[in-house]
Write an enzyme that holds these catalytic residues in place. Structure first.
Site, PDB file in Angstrom:
ATOM      1  CB  SER A 161      -0.942   0.012   1.206  1.00 39.54           C
ATOM      2  OG  SER A 161      -0.210   0.174   2.406  1.00 39.54           O
ATOM      3  CB  CYS A 162       1.789   3.868  -1.682  1.00 32.02           C
ATOM      4  SG  CYS A 162       0.858   3.855  -3.226  1.00 32.02           S
ATOM      5  CG  LEU A 163      -1.150   9.488  -0.200  1.00 35.23           C
ATOM      6  CD1 LEU A 163      -1.753   9.356   1.200  1.00 35.23           C
ATOM      7  CD2 LEU A 163      -0.376  10.793  -0.314  1.00 35.23           C
TER       8      LEU A 163
ATOM      9  N   GLY B  85      -1.650   4.801  -4.739  1.00 37.64           N
ATOM     10  CA  GLY B  85      -1.676   3.581  -5.535  1.00 37.64           C
ATOM     11  C   GLY B  85      -0.535   3.426  -6.523  1.00 37.64           C
TER      12      GLY B  85
END
Length: 100
Positions: free
Chosen positions: A80-82, A84
């Site tokens: 996951s990240c902020l 995508g």
């Protein structure tokens, strides 16, 4: 969504359900982002710039550095990240290293 552009994606609820199983959740945001915006419980932070090296570490070194058992190439892993974009890159890196 935790990933975009045709890559497998999850809603937050789907991620919460998955985390009840034996999935490793790797947050690939920068450490300052995790410090500023918080972390998802039971995730480990490996910034995208460190990921390729981390996934090729000796398992003992990985556990020492990230306080988590290193995933096997067949283990379920979620990135996951902020927004995508970085999680999609992370998926590409992991796949290129032989993770399924």
């Amino acid at each position: 969504c935790l990933c975009t552009d045709g890559a497998p994606s999850l809603s937050y609820q789907e991620l919460k359900d998955l985390k009840k199983t034996d999935v490793l959740h790797i947050d690939v945001r920068e450490r300052w982002e995790v410090d500023k915006f918080g972390k998802i419980p039971a995730s480990i932070n490996i910034p995208l710039g460190e990921l390729v090296e981390a996934l090729q570490m000796d398992p003992m070194e990985f556990k020492e550095q990230y306080k988590q058992k290193m995933p096997a190439k067949s283990d379920p892993v979620v990135f996951s990240c902020l927004a995508g974009k970085r999680s999609k890159q992370a998926l590409g890196f992991a796949t290129s290293l032989g993770f399924s």
